[in-house]
Design a protein around this motif. Structure first.
Motif, PDB file in Angstrom:
ATOM      1  N   UNK A  39      58.420  43.925  -7.348  1.00  0.00           N
ATOM      2  CA  UNK A  39      58.776  45.013  -6.706  1.00  0.00           C
ATOM      3  C   UNK A  39      60.423  44.639  -6.527  1.00  0.00           C
ATOM      4  N   UNK A  40      61.147  45.774  -6.703  1.00  0.00           N
ATOM      5  CA  UNK A  40      62.496  45.678  -6.308  1.00  0.00           C
ATOM      6  C   UNK A  40      62.944  45.847  -4.839  1.00  0.00           C
ATOM      7  N   UNK A  41      63.447  44.833  -4.367  1.00  0.00           N
ATOM      8  CA  UNK A  41      63.811  44.836  -2.570  1.00  0.00           C
ATOM      9  C   UNK A  41      65.249  45.448  -2.491  1.00  0.00           C
ATOM     10  N   UNK A  42      65.265  46.939  -1.926  1.00  0.00           N
ATOM     11  CA  UNK A  42      66.497  47.241  -1.471  1.00  0.00           C
ATOM     12  C   UNK A  42      66.772  47.151  -0.042  1.00  0.00           C
ATOM     13  N   UNK A  43      67.842  46.773   0.365  1.00  0.00           N
ATOM     14  CA  UNK A  43      68.466  46.672   1.753  1.00  0.00           C
ATOM     15  C   UNK A  43      69.240  48.049   1.948  1.00  0.00           C
ATOM     16  N   UNK A  44      68.866  48.968   2.806  1.00  0.00           N
ATOM     17  CA  UNK A  44      69.425  49.932   3.138  1.00  0.00           C
ATOM     18  C   UNK A  44      70.568  49.912   4.251  1.00  0.00           C
ATOM     19  N   UNK A  45      71.186  50.925   4.408  1.00  0.00           N
ATOM     20  CA  UNK A  45      72.335  50.931   5.412  1.00  0.00           C
ATOM     21  C   UNK A  45      71.968  50.745   6.758  1.00  0.00           C
ATOM     22  N   UNK A  46      70.543  51.228   7.240  1.00  0.00           N
ATOM     23  CA  UNK A  46      70.157  50.938   8.290  1.00  0.00           C
ATOM     24  C   UNK A  46      69.395  49.719   8.502  1.00  0.00           C
ATOM     25  N   UNK A  47      69.652  48.721   7.611  1.00  0.00           N
ATOM     26  CA  UNK A  47      69.175  47.444   7.824  1.00  0.00           C
ATOM     27  C   UNK A  47      67.756  47.116   7.407  1.00  0.00           C
ATOM     28  N   UNK A  48      67.280  48.188   6.777  1.00  0.00           N
ATOM     29  CA  UNK A  48      65.767  47.934   6.368  1.00  0.00           C
ATOM     30  C   UNK A  48      65.667  47.452   4.939  1.00  0.00           C
ATOM     31  N   UNK A  49      64.841  46.367   4.620  1.00  0.00           N
ATOM     32  CA  UNK A  49      64.553  45.993   3.348  1.00  0.00           C
ATOM     33  C   UNK A  49      63.291  46.621   2.804  1.00  0.00           C
ATOM     34  N   UNK A  50      63.419  47.646   1.881  1.00  0.00           N
ATOM     35  CA  UNK A  50      62.162  48.212   1.459  1.00  0.00           C
ATOM     36  C   UNK A  50      61.917  47.831  -0.074  1.00  0.00           C
ATOM     37  N   UNK A  51      60.742  47.348  -0.379  1.00  0.00           N
ATOM     38  CA  UNK A  51      60.117  47.265  -1.603  1.00  0.00           C
ATOM     39  C   UNK A  51      59.856  48.529  -2.257  1.00  0.00           C
ATOM     40  N   UNK A  52      60.385  48.366  -3.644  1.00  0.00           N
ATOM     41  CA  UNK A  52      60.242  49.645  -4.421  1.00  0.00           C
ATOM     42  C   UNK A  52      59.176  49.029  -5.558  1.00  0.00           C
ATOM     43  N   UNK A  53      58.051  49.567  -5.891  1.00  0.00           N
ATOM     44  CA  UNK A  53      57.259  49.271  -6.824  1.00  0.00           C
ATOM     45  C   UNK A  53      57.056  50.129  -8.131  1.00  0.00           C
ATOM     46  N   UNK A  54      57.623  51.408  -7.988  1.00  0.00           N
ATOM     47  CA  UNK A  54      57.720  52.398  -8.926  1.00  0.00           C
ATOM     48  C   UNK A  54      58.762  53.190  -8.677  1.00  0.00           C
ATOM     49  N   UNK A  55      59.611  53.950  -9.633  1.00  0.00           N
ATOM     50  CA  UNK A  55      60.649  54.756  -9.539  1.00  0.00           C
ATOM     51  C   UNK A  55      61.700  54.720 -10.500  1.00  0.00           C
ATOM     52  N   UNK A  56      62.570  55.520 -10.605  1.00  0.00           N
ATOM     53  CA  UNK A  56      63.750  55.376 -11.124  1.00  0.00           C
ATOM     54  C   UNK A  56      64.997  54.942 -10.651  1.00  0.00           C
ATOM     55  N   UNK A  57      65.540  53.761 -11.252  1.00  0.00           N
ATOM     56  CA  UNK A  57      66.699  53.220 -10.544  1.00  0.00           C
ATOM     57  C   UNK A  57      67.897  53.537 -11.208  1.00  0.00           C
ATOM     58  N   UNK A  58      68.973  54.029 -10.162  1.00  0.00           N
ATOM     59  CA  UNK A  58      70.207  54.375 -10.926  1.00  0.00           C
ATOM     60  C   UNK A  58      71.313  53.295 -10.262  1.00  0.00           C
ATOM     61  N   UNK A  59      72.044  52.733 -11.329  1.00  0.00           N
ATOM     62  CA  UNK A  59      73.208  51.779 -10.764  1.00  0.00           C
ATOM     63  C   UNK A  59      74.275  52.780 -10.260  1.00  0.00           C
ATOM     64  N   UNK A  60      74.710  52.383  -9.138  1.00  0.00           N
ATOM     65  CA  UNK A  60      75.654  53.064  -8.402  1.00  0.00           C
ATOM     66  C   UNK A  60      77.074  52.690  -8.710  1.00  0.00           C
ATOM     67  N   UNK A  61      77.225  51.227  -8.482  1.00  0.00           N
ATOM     68  CA  UNK A  61      78.377  50.605  -8.717  1.00  0.00           C
ATOM     69  C   UNK A  61      78.064  49.177  -9.257  1.00  0.00           C
ATOM     70  N   UNK A  62      79.092  48.376  -9.853  1.00  0.00           N
ATOM     71  CA  UNK A  62      78.683  47.314 -10.325  1.00  0.00           C
ATOM     72  C   UNK A  62      78.844  46.167  -9.138  1.00  0.00           C
ATOM     73  N   UNK A  63      78.192  45.057  -9.401  1.00  0.00           N
ATOM     74  CA  UNK A  63      78.061  44.001  -8.467  1.00  0.00           C
ATOM     75  C   UNK A  63      79.394  43.527  -8.087  1.00  0.00           C
TER      76      UNK A  63
END
Length: 304
Positions: free
Chosen positions: A280-304
């Motif tokens: 799963x892809x782990x996404x760290x949100x601005x609220x400080x939560x790390x949320x694992x994503x197992x299914x969905x469509x991911x859009x790259x918003x800006x380069x690393x």
């Protein structure tokens, strides 16, 4: 029959002949000399071995979807593990979320493989699309000299004119009770005016040193065999097999700000920080939560 009737009949016959000629040209194995057909016999000699994974390689001229065809064969127990089905042209190819995948005949590699990972816990089978991505990227680097990045979970990215573009994708589907069919689509020689969408790419556009489809297919399947056997020997453990580390190293999604469109209409935005042990892809949100994503469509918003 009047002279006019005879003339009309001749015109109709000529029109029919022209249409038949067009169809015959379309079906001809040599209708595009820049895109020669795959050599089935040579592929079998190179890939099928008594002690190897690949048991059969079949090439068909045209089909709707190699994944659909192979899933049906596997479900009816008419295909063994290690069966490879390749199509020179697909007219109903599918990607994730039922997106269509189309390309001119012989302009790419469109194929599916049947895997039966006995001895690997079913909960680890979700790593198969990611494993395939690593294997394809490795094979393309060796055979085509193209640096390929992976967009989580299953897109193959190449660089064209400094821009990141999708040149391929992977789709895994269950087949029966003990099998998984993994479909792979790679744009090989597509020109700019043939791309299905503006953001697409191909190996040729990315400056590949070779676009010989036989060579590329052999390299990808050999790489897939090596990674699959390594993963299966580790009972599907992504850390012990080295798969998790290798995937993370080649994943263009990590370190970027992304938006994940989740099933049910929810979306989350944040930095992609890891791929966990379940793939799963782990996404760290601005609220400080790390949320694992197992299914969905991911859009790259800006380069690393």
């Amino acid at each position: 029959m009047t002279p006019r009737d005879a003339s009309d009949a001749n015109d109709n016959a000529n029109d029919d002949a022209k249409e038949n000629a067009k169809e015959n040209a379309k079906d001809s194995r040599w209708s595009d000399l820049d895109r020669p057909p795959l050599n089935t016999a040579a592929l079998r000699r190179a890939l099928v071995r008594e002690d190897g994974l690949w048991r059969d390689v079949e090439v068909v001229q045209r089909t709707g979807s190699t994944n659909s065809d192979l899933v049906a064969l596997a479900t009816e127990e008419k295909a063994n593990e290690g069966t490879v089905l390749v199509a020179e042209e697909q007219d109903a190819g599918r990607g994730r979320l039922d997106r269509q995948w189309t390309a001119p005949a012989r302009s790419g590699l469109f194929f599916s493989v049947l895997l039966k990972p006995a001895g690997v816990p079913v909960e680890r089978w979700g790593w198969l699309p990611l494993l395939t991505g690593v294997a394809v990227a490795t094979g393309l680097s060796r055979a085509a000299g193209v640096d390929t990045a992976l967009k989580w979970p299953n897109d193959l990215l190449v660089t064209v004119g400094g821009e990141e573009r999708k040149a391929g994708g992977i789709l895994a589907e269950r087949a029966g009770t003990d099998g998984v069919v993994v479909g792979i689509g790679i744009n090989v020689t597509l020109r700019e005016d043939e791309l299905p969408v503006p953001g697409a790419g191909s190996l040729a556009l990315a400056g590949a040193v070779s676009t010989d489809r036989d060579t590329v297919l052999r390299a990808v399947l050999r790489s897939l065999e090596q990674w699959y056997e390594r993963w299966r020997a580790a009972e599907g453990d992504p850390a012990r097999s080295g798969l998790q580390e290798t995937y993370a190293a080649g994943c263009a999604t990590l370190g970027r700000v992304v938006r994940a469109e989740l099933p049910g209409g929810r979306s989350i935005t944040g930095e992609a920080v890891a791929v966990d042990g379940d793939g799963r892809l782990v996404i760290a949100t601005e609220e400080g939560v790390q949320e694992p994503v197992g299914a969905g469509d991911v859009v790259h918003l800006r380069p690393a």
